[in-house]
Scaffold this active site. Sequence first.
Site, short mmCIF file in Angstrom:
data_model
loop_
_atom_site.label_atom_id
_atom_site.label_comp_id
_atom_site.label_asym_id
_atom_site.label_seq_id
_atom_site.Cartn_x
_atom_site.Cartn_y
_atom_site.Cartn_z
N CYS A 1 -0.66 -2.77 -6.28
CA CYS A 1 -0.40 -2.43 -7.32
C CYS A 1 0.00 -3.91 -8.10
CB CYS A 1 1.05 -1.74 -7.53
SG CYS A 1 2.52 -2.77 -6.87
N GLU B 1 2.92 -4.29 1.18
CA GLU B 1 2.35 -5.83 0.97
C GLU B 1 3.49 -6.69 0.78
OE1 GLU B 1 -0.41 -3.13 -1.71
OE2 GLU B 1 1.64 -2.98 -0.90
#
Length: 143
Positions: free
Chosen positions: A78, A50
């Site tokens: 996360c 990401e």
Amino acid sequence: MRRALDEAREAARGGDVPVGAVVLAADGKTVLAAGHNEREAVGDPTAHAEVLAVRRAAERLGEWRLTGCTLVVTLEPCTMCAGALVQARVDRVVYGARDDKAGAAGSLWDVVRDRRLNHRPEVIEGVLAEDCARLLTDFFRSR
């Protein structure tokens, strides 16, 4: 999500946890950037799929604000990645497999939709979840 799965497979080929991400432009079709986990490949603990995809999309746009953009990722982000998505002003996060151990987009935490923050992306979960989860399960079983 299929493009993100291709990225995840690329991560696995490099010895990284198979997570892939794609940033789509505001039209929802144009791929601005893609990335996969590269922590092992480059020795960088922040080289998550990401973060790399968001960095590349911002570079391509010449703008750190990814307003209108969608991040598609194979695994729930996360806390680090969720924070980066909020900071980048991504409008939408679409993910496949849920991460009950470290997820920060609705499972363990919900950083991206925390009401105390000034930006809260829409979250769509479970897209091709079985395919995304199977890739991770197969990777860890082989280790």
